[in-house]
Every structure is written in structure tokens, then in C-alpha cells.
Design a protein around this motif. Structure first.
Motif, short mmCIF file in Angstrom:
data_model
loop_
_atom_site.label_atom_id
_atom_site.label_comp_id
_atom_site.label_asym_id
_atom_site.label_seq_id
_atom_site.Cartn_x
_atom_site.Cartn_y
_atom_site.Cartn_z
N CYS A 1 24.65 -11.18 -11.36
CA CYS A 1 24.28 -12.22 -12.45
C CYS A 1 23.60 -11.16 -13.59
O CYS A 1 23.95 -11.40 -14.41
N THR B 1 24.49 -9.96 -17.11
CA THR B 1 23.89 -10.34 -18.28
C THR B 1 23.96 -8.98 -19.04
O THR B 1 23.77 -9.03 -20.45
N ARG C 1 26.14 -17.80 -22.85
CA ARG C 1 25.03 -18.19 -22.00
C ARG C 1 25.65 -19.48 -21.24
O ARG C 1 24.89 -19.49 -20.08
N LEU D 1 27.31 -17.54 -18.17
CA LEU D 1 26.15 -16.89 -17.41
C LEU D 1 25.32 -18.15 -16.50
O LEU D 1 25.33 -18.09 -15.39
N ASP D 2 25.10 -19.38 -17.22
CA ASP D 2 24.64 -20.72 -16.43
C ASP D 2 25.64 -20.76 -15.47
O ASP D 2 25.34 -21.25 -14.24
N ARG E 1 17.07 -17.29 -11.07
CA ARG E 1 17.63 -17.73 -12.40
C ARG E 1 16.43 -16.87 -13.43
O ARG E 1 16.91 -16.21 -14.37
N ARG E 2 15.14 -17.24 -13.00
CA ARG E 2 14.31 -16.48 -14.03
C ARG E 2 14.28 -15.20 -13.97
O ARG E 2 14.36 -14.46 -14.97
N VAL F 1 16.82 -12.98 -13.45
CA VAL F 1 18.02 -12.80 -14.27
C VAL F 1 17.63 -12.96 -15.82
O VAL F 1 18.05 -12.03 -16.49
N LEU F 2 17.19 -13.97 -16.10
CA LEU F 2 16.98 -14.23 -17.67
C LEU F 2 16.24 -13.52 -18.01
O LEU F 2 15.89 -12.83 -19.24
N ASN F 3 14.97 -13.02 -17.16
CA ASN F 3 13.80 -12.05 -17.67
C ASN F 3 14.39 -10.52 -17.52
O ASN F 3 13.60 -9.69 -17.69
N TRP G 1 16.93 -5.31 -13.62
CA TRP G 1 18.09 -4.92 -14.53
C TRP G 1 18.77 -3.39 -14.02
O TRP G 1 19.92 -3.27 -14.03
#
Length: 103
Positions: free
Chosen positions: A8, A12, A26, A29-30, A43-44, A46-48, A52
Motif C-alpha cells: 500500500c 501511495t 484515493r 488506495l482505499d 491505514r493511518r 500508509v496515509l501518513n 515510505w
């Protein structure tokens, strides 16, 4: 890092390569995070973009078939807004090379 989160994170990387994550991207990705069963905490992360820089290394042990499937998902992600930007295509190629897959 587990492979689901790493995959994931790579999605991103591709989706934000052109500096914009559209609503369709988005949603892609969801959907990927849902299919992979990521927890709210994962999930948090990945979104943050947490982890990476380590995502590619976490996936080098995948089989060639799994890597090729992932590259296909990266291309699908990059195209999810109806166009494949040069920056997104470049990111797919860079990730493919890091994983040892010819794109």
C-alpha cells in the motif's frame, strides 16, 4: 514491516508522484487497503507515509510472480484517474527496478 502495508505504501508512492492524489486515486488506495485487510492503525501509517522509505526493501523477498502482480497494481493505480502522468510512470519504473522486475 508487513508486506500488505509495504504494498500500500508503494501504491501511495505512485499515486502522489505527480503531486496530486485525485478522488479516483484515493478511492483506488482505499479499495486496496480494504482488500488487503489493513487495520485502522496500518491505514493511518500508509496515509501518513510512515515507512515510505522501507517499503521496497520489505518486498524484495516476494516471488517474481508476486512482484509482477504488484507492478500491475502500480500501473492500475497510476491509471485510476484516467491518465498516466509521466511522473507516475517514472515512479512505477523506479519501483520495478528496485524490486528487480522489468516493466
Amino acid at each position: 514491516m508487513d508486506t500488505r502495508t509495504a504494498k500500500c505504501l508503494l501504491l501511495t508512492k505512485v499515486l502522489v508522484a505527480d503531486g496530486i492524489m485525485t478522488e479516483n486515486e484515493r478511492g483506488f488506495l482505499d479499495g486496496a487497503m480494504n482488500r488487503m485487510g489493513l487495520s485502522p492503525d496500518e491505514r493511518r501509517r500508509v496515509l501518513n507515509l510512515d515507512g515510505w522509505d522501507d517499503a521496497e526493501q520489505a518486498l524484495v523477498g516476494l516471488s517474481n510472480e508476486e512482484k509482477q502482480e504488484l507492478v500491475g497494481q502500480l500501473v492500475d493505480a497510476a491509471s485510476s484517474d484516467g491518465r498516466l502522468s509521466p511522473l507516475e510512470a517514472q515512479m512505477v519504473k523506479r519501483i520495478s527496478a528496485a524490486l528487480g522486475v522489468q516493466s
